[in-house]
Scaffold this active site. Structure first.
Site, PDB file in Angstrom:
ATOM      1  N   ARG A   1       0.990  -1.266   0.084  1.00  0.00           N
ATOM      2  CA  ARG A   1       0.023  -0.087  -0.108  1.00  0.00           C
ATOM      3  C   ARG A   1       0.850   1.198   0.059  1.00  0.00           C
ATOM      4  NH1 ARG A   1      -5.236  -0.810   2.501  1.00  0.00           N
ATOM      5  NH2 ARG A   1      -5.843  -2.989   2.078  1.00  0.00           N
TER       6      ARG A   1
ATOM      7  N   LYS B   1      -3.129  -7.320   2.833  1.00  0.00           N
ATOM      8  CA  LYS B   1      -2.592  -5.898   2.729  1.00  0.00           C
ATOM      9  C   LYS B   1      -1.160  -6.026   3.207  1.00  0.00           C
ATOM     10  CE  LYS B   1      -5.660  -3.907   5.114  1.00  0.00           C
ATOM     11  NZ  LYS B   1      -6.492  -2.893   6.114  1.00  0.00           N
TER      12      LYS B   1
ATOM     13  N   CYS C   1     -17.546   4.355   6.732  1.00  0.00           N
ATOM     14  CA  CYS C   1     -16.886   2.776   7.145  1.00  0.00           C
ATOM     15  C   CYS C   1     -18.045   1.809   6.919  1.00  0.00           C
ATOM     16  CB  CYS C   1     -15.874   2.974   8.002  1.00  0.00           C
ATOM     17  SG  CYS C   1     -14.946   1.164   8.173  1.00  0.00           S
TER      18      CYS C   1
HETATM   19 FE1  SRM Z   1      -7.723   1.097   7.612  1.00  0.00          FE
HETATM   20  C1  SRM Z   1      -9.930  -1.248   6.774  1.00  0.00           C
HETATM   21  C2  SRM Z   1      -9.477   3.300   6.828  1.00  0.00           C
HETATM   22  C3  SRM Z   1      -5.059   3.342   8.016  1.00  0.00           C
HETATM   23  C4  SRM Z   1      -5.949  -1.384   9.505  1.00  0.00           C
HETATM   24  N1  SRM Z   1      -9.561   1.271   6.904  1.00  0.00           N
HETATM   25  C5  SRM Z   1     -10.376   0.228   6.413  1.00  0.00           C
HETATM   26  C6  SRM Z   1     -11.559   0.485   5.465  1.00  0.00           C
HETATM   27  C7  SRM Z   1     -11.053   0.489   4.273  1.00  0.00           C
HETATM   28  C8  SRM Z   1     -12.914  -0.275   5.873  1.00  0.00           C
HETATM   29  C9  SRM Z   1     -13.226  -1.561   4.851  1.00  0.00           C
HETATM   30  O1  SRM Z   1     -12.339  -2.444   4.698  1.00  0.00           O
HETATM   31  O2  SRM Z   1     -14.368  -1.494   4.396  1.00  0.00           O
HETATM   32  C10 SRM Z   1     -11.731   1.906   6.383  1.00  0.00           C
HETATM   33  C11 SRM Z   1     -12.077   2.978   5.158  1.00  0.00           C
HETATM   34  C12 SRM Z   1     -12.966   3.947   5.973  1.00  0.00           C
HETATM   35  C13 SRM Z   1     -13.451   5.130   5.128  1.00  0.00           C
HETATM   36  O3  SRM Z   1     -14.703   5.216   5.351  1.00  0.00           O
HETATM   37  O4  SRM Z   1     -12.784   5.772   4.783  1.00  0.00           O
HETATM   38  C14 SRM Z   1     -10.217   2.161   6.674  1.00  0.00           C
HETATM   39  N2  SRM Z   1      -7.591   2.852   7.521  1.00  0.00           N
HETATM   40  C15 SRM Z   1      -8.419   3.801   7.077  1.00  0.00           C
HETATM   41  C16 SRM Z   1      -7.922   5.193   7.007  1.00  0.00           C
HETATM   42  C17 SRM Z   1      -8.725   5.981   6.082  1.00  0.00           C
HETATM   43  C18 SRM Z   1      -8.388   5.672   8.363  1.00  0.00           C
HETATM   44  C19 SRM Z   1      -7.683   7.035   8.909  1.00  0.00           C
HETATM   45  O5  SRM Z   1      -8.280   7.749   9.865  1.00  0.00           O
HETATM   46  O6  SRM Z   1      -6.992   7.603   7.986  1.00  0.00           O
HETATM   47  C20 SRM Z   1      -6.344   4.953   6.816  1.00  0.00           C
HETATM   48  C21 SRM Z   1      -6.041   4.835   5.419  1.00  0.00           C
HETATM   49  C22 SRM Z   1      -4.492   4.650   5.268  1.00  0.00           C
HETATM   50  C23 SRM Z   1      -3.989   4.995   3.899  1.00  0.00           C
HETATM   51  O7  SRM Z   1      -3.999   6.044   3.380  1.00  0.00           O
HETATM   52  O8  SRM Z   1      -3.554   3.690   3.161  1.00  0.00           O
HETATM   53  C24 SRM Z   1      -6.291   3.615   7.507  1.00  0.00           C
HETATM   54  N3  SRM Z   1      -5.974   0.789   8.598  1.00  0.00           N
HETATM   55  C25 SRM Z   1      -5.045   1.976   8.671  1.00  0.00           C
HETATM   56  C26 SRM Z   1      -3.988   1.574   9.612  1.00  0.00           C
HETATM   57  C27 SRM Z   1      -2.851   2.639  10.167  1.00  0.00           C
HETATM   58  C28 SRM Z   1      -1.765   2.144   9.238  1.00  0.00           C
HETATM   59  O9  SRM Z   1      -1.522   1.683   8.252  1.00  0.00           O
HETATM   60  O10 SRM Z   1      -0.720   2.989   9.840  1.00  0.00           O
HETATM   61  C29 SRM Z   1      -4.300   0.360  10.129  1.00  0.00           C
HETATM   62  C30 SRM Z   1      -3.721  -0.518  11.236  1.00  0.00           C
HETATM   63  C31 SRM Z   1      -2.256  -1.073  10.686  1.00  0.00           C
HETATM   64  C32 SRM Z   1      -2.580  -2.196  10.176  1.00  0.00           C
HETATM   65  O11 SRM Z   1      -2.767  -2.447   8.770  1.00  0.00           O
HETATM   66  O12 SRM Z   1      -2.346  -3.423  10.726  1.00  0.00           O
HETATM   67  C33 SRM Z   1      -5.539  -0.204   9.541  1.00  0.00           C
HETATM   68  N4  SRM Z   1      -8.144  -0.891   7.980  1.00  0.00           N
HETATM   69  C34 SRM Z   1      -7.482  -1.780   8.941  1.00  0.00           C
HETATM   70  C35 SRM Z   1      -7.991  -3.151   8.957  1.00  0.00           C
HETATM   71  C36 SRM Z   1      -7.343  -4.081  10.125  1.00  0.00           C
HETATM   72  C37 SRM Z   1      -6.186  -5.150   9.119  1.00  0.00           C
HETATM   73  C38 SRM Z   1      -6.059  -6.247   9.773  1.00  0.00           C
HETATM   74  O13 SRM Z   1      -4.851  -6.797   9.765  1.00  0.00           O
HETATM   75  O14 SRM Z   1      -6.672  -6.728  10.360  1.00  0.00           O
HETATM   76  C39 SRM Z   1      -9.164  -2.988   8.214  1.00  0.00           C
HETATM   77  C40 SRM Z   1      -9.996  -4.266   7.851  1.00  0.00           C
HETATM   78  C41 SRM Z   1      -9.427  -5.295   6.759  1.00  0.00           C
HETATM   79  O15 SRM Z   1      -8.374  -4.902   6.216  1.00  0.00           O
HETATM   80  O16 SRM Z   1     -10.245  -6.132   6.645  1.00  0.00           O
HETATM   81  C42 SRM Z   1      -9.041  -1.774   7.598  1.00  0.00           C
HETATM   82 FE1  SF4 Z   2     -10.798   1.330  10.376  1.00  0.00          FE
HETATM   83 FE2  SF4 Z   2     -12.386   2.851  11.807  1.00  0.00          FE
HETATM   84 FE3  SF4 Z   2     -13.480   1.676   9.866  1.00  0.00          FE
HETATM   85 FE4  SF4 Z   2     -12.822   0.269  11.983  1.00  0.00          FE
HETATM   86  S1  SF4 Z   2     -14.226   1.831  11.965  1.00  0.00           S
HETATM   87  S2  SF4 Z   2     -12.288  -0.306   9.871  1.00  0.00           S
HETATM   88  S3  SF4 Z   2     -11.041   1.396  12.529  1.00  0.00           S
HETATM   89  S4  SF4 Z   2     -12.048   3.241   9.599  1.00  0.00           S
END
Ligand code: SRM
Ligand code: SF4
Length: 579
Positions: free
Chosen positions: A144, A215, A442
């Site tokens: 990513r 991812k 989300c």
């Molecule tokens: Fe995330 C899934 C938003 C950083 C761990 N994340 C999602 C989704 C796409 C929901 C979905 O799968 O349907 C969210 C979209 C919400 C929306 O309405 O926009 C979402 N993640 C975000 C963002 C936008 C949060 C924010 O406040 O900025 C970040 C976008 C980052 C980017 O530009 O690429 C974001 N997500 C993270 C991080 C932090 C990081 O990477 O530094 C994490 C934790 C680190 C990690 O990956 O372990 C993170 N997101 C997840 C997970 C859990 C993954 C796992 O290993 O279990 C999901 C769910 C999944 O993948 O199934 C998820």
């Molecule tokens: Fe990520 Fe927040 Fe959506 Fe959970 S509720 S997947 S922490 S953006």
């Protein structure tokens, strides 16, 4: 000896395998008049940088009226190191009006648009590419957006991490032509850097037809400055210097935060040190780590598919041996690093004589028109119009880059005219707080985060004030579910959505991303969070040592020995133990 049958592959594996390198039926689905796409299309679209969502505020109303959900698409950019040139920002600002009218800075230095109708997706993605950026691989089972220490300092270490982040981002990019075919009428994708060498995977020499098990996230940090939360990433690099001479890279693997409530087999994990490699070994090592993960990651259970589980179960020595085999590179012992905080630099700072940058505090990364219709979005439009470039930080803030001294008053006037609070005015808890988007966009949110944060911070600030520690600025991170997008498990206070309006409380991160927090309470109502935490905060006010951070204090006292509001149904212990 009984032979175990091979584990069944997860459904997403078949979608990838059958997709002909991420094409699937997306072209037909995009051309159809329907407002939404199929499950297979949904899985593939992620690799192209978009998620199908629906406005969850409208769900019940739509259900009652027997109408379909209010579908809209989130579009996420791939912006290595968070850099945005002014024309791209102006384009994104225009495109935001096709969606919900706001832009969202992310915790990985990117930008998201929300609520884009399906029929406008092509316009948005094409326009992003016309402005020399891309959405390819912003989501999906691939590498990513690569994050890099954002401080715009004119020092070799900062320059090298930025350059290397762009290089590795390009190196690990999918090569499929599907993206160009679908969104750009076959024109070449905006990309920099060399092509990947081998050709064992058809259109995808590195990833092959089923890409990665899950991812994959890469970070670059300047030694000591952990503003990227390096240890929460699958792969991390830190350049090691002797004076001005770049000796090589420390390499870290196996960080990740996502977990599921009451499933103790899922957990947050900090990356291990894999070792040290030479300056020219960065790219082969990055590719080698990806290859080993590609071949050994769990493809049967997506909850167990992240690299961190491989590291936890097989150990870092096993993993290092596989990477050495894959690359032929001898990995040495990691060099010692003294880490400190992860704070962004807010306000004005001079980078070189006569050139300045400005760090803007953007609460939860949301850029919109505000209540008065001008707001941050209008201010940034005007500032980009001056030709000022931006950089997103991993704390959802924004740096305005390379502003000549003579322009500073102009920028200040624009911010003031649009009612944007001066950067230094964010007091106490607001300074380092973050929240994920959660509701209404989300699809995985169980409760609010971004929209609930301001009121929760007000209540918590009251108890910090009452305890005489108004100056304390612990990292507070709130998420609407346990996936951890705002990295709550490395915060000093993590609030993790557990049910509607209820949160798990995690305490004890060190404010520098080097120590995991511990779950101390389950399902605390948002209106009870301050009451629950009061005894701990009160004790912090009375007993903290000079300069002692809140997270360090709770660990010194002992998480198990902390007292919480006794009338609350709270218990100390790991979340997995609580129910
Ligand atoms: Fe995330 C899934 C938003 C950083 C761990 N994340 C999602 C989704 C796409 C929901 C979905 O799968 O349907 C969210 C979209 C919400 C929306 O309405 O926009 C979402 N993640 C975000 C963002 C936008 C949060 C924010 O406040 O900025 C970040 C976008 C980052 C980017 O530009 O690429 C974001 N997500 C993270 C991080 C932090 C990081 O990477 O530094 C994490 C934790 C680190 C990690 O990956 O372990 C993170 N997101 C997840 C997970 C859990 C993954 C796992 O290993 O279990 C999901 C769910 C999944 O993948 O199934 C998820
Ligand atoms: Fe990520 Fe927040 Fe959506 Fe959970 S509720 S997947 S922490 S953006």
């Amino acid at each position: 000896m009984a032979i175990r049958p091979p584990a069944q592959l997860s459904a997403v594996e078949s979608v990838k395998a059958d997709s002909d390198f991420l094409r699937g039926a997306l072209a037909e689905e995009l051309a159809s008049p329907s407002t939404h796409i199929t499950e297979a299309g949904y899985q593939l679209l992620k690799f192209h940088g978009s998620y199908q969502q629906d406005d969850r505020d409208l769900r019940n109303e739509r259900r009652r009226a027997h109408e379909e959900y209010a579908f809209g698409f989130m579009v996420r950019l791939r912006l290595p190191g968070g850099d945005i040139h002014p024309d791209l920002w102006l384009a994104l600002d225009r495109l935001a009006d096709l969606g919900n009218g706001s832009l969202r800075l992310t915790t990985r230095q990117s930008v998201q648009l929300h609520g884009i109708p399906k029929h406008d997706l092509r316009t948005v993605i094409r326009s992003v590419n016309e402005h020399l950026a891309s959405t390819l691989a912003a989501c999906g089972d691939v590498n990513r957006n690569v994050v890099a220490s954002p401080a715009p300092l004119d020092e070799p270490a900062y320059r090298i991490v930025r350059e290397a982040a762009a290089r590795i981002s390009a190196r690990l990019l999918p090569r499929t032509r599907a993206y160009a075919e679908l969104w750009l009428d076959g024109a070449e994708v905006a990309r920099v850097g060399p092509e990947v060498g081998s050709a064992d995977g058809g259109e995808e020499p590195l990833y092959g037809p089923t890409y990665l098990p899950r991812k994959f996230k890469t970070a670059f940090a300047v030694a000591g400055d952990n503003s990227v939360d390096l240890f929460s990433n699958d792969l991390g690099f830190v350049p090691i210097f002797d004076g001005d001479v770049h000796l090589g890279w420390n390499v870290y693997v196996g960080g990740g935060l996502g977990r599921t409530h009451r499933k103790p087999e899922t957990y947050p994990r900090l990356a291990d040190a894999l070792g040290f490699v030479g300056p020219d070994e960065l790219e082969p090592i990055a590719e080698g780590v990806v290859r080993v993960y590609r071949d050994h990651g769990d493809r049967s259970n997506r909850r167990h598919a992240r690299l961190k589980y491989l590291l936890e179960e097989r150990g870092v020595d096993w993993f290092r041996a596989r990477v050495e085999e894959a690359t032929g590179i001898q990995i040495g012992p990691a060099r010692p690093i003294d880490w400190h905080g992860s704070e962004d630099r807010l306000g004005w700072r001079e980078t070189s004589p006569g050139r300045w940058f400005h760090g803007l505090r953007v609460v939860s990364g949301r850029v919109d028109d505000g209540d008065g219709g001008g707001g941050l979005r209008g201010a940034l439009r005007a500032i980009a119009g001056l030709g000022v470039a931006f950089r997103v930080t991993p704390n959802q803030n924004l740096y305005l880059l390379d502003v000549p001294a003579a322009r500073r008053p102009v920028v200040d006037a624009i911010l003031a005219d649009h009612g944007v609070a001066p950067a230094g005015s964010a007091r106490g808890l607001l300074r380092l707080a973050m929240a994920c988007p959660a509701l209404p966009t989300c699809g995985l949110a169980v409760t609010e985060a971004e929209r609930a944060l301001p009121a929760v911070l007000d209540e918590l600030q009251t108890i910090f004030d009452r305890a005489g520690v108004a100056d304390a600025a612990p990292t507070i991170r709130m998420t609407g579910c346990p996936n951890g997008c705002a990295r709550p498990y490395v915060a000093e206070i993590g609030l993790v959505g557990d049910a509607i309006d209820r949160y798990q409380i995690w305490l004890g991160g060190d404010g520098a991303g080097l120590r995991l927090a511990t779950a101390v309470a389950d399902r605390v109502h948002k209106l009870d969070l301050a009451r629950a935490l009061w005894p701990v905060v009160d004790r912090y006010g009375r007993e903290r040592g000079p300069g002692e951070r809140f997270g360090d204090f709770v660990v010194r006292i002992g998480i198990d020995r902390l007292e919480f509001e006794p009338t609350m149904p709270l218990r100390a212990g790991r979340a997995e133990d609580a129910s």
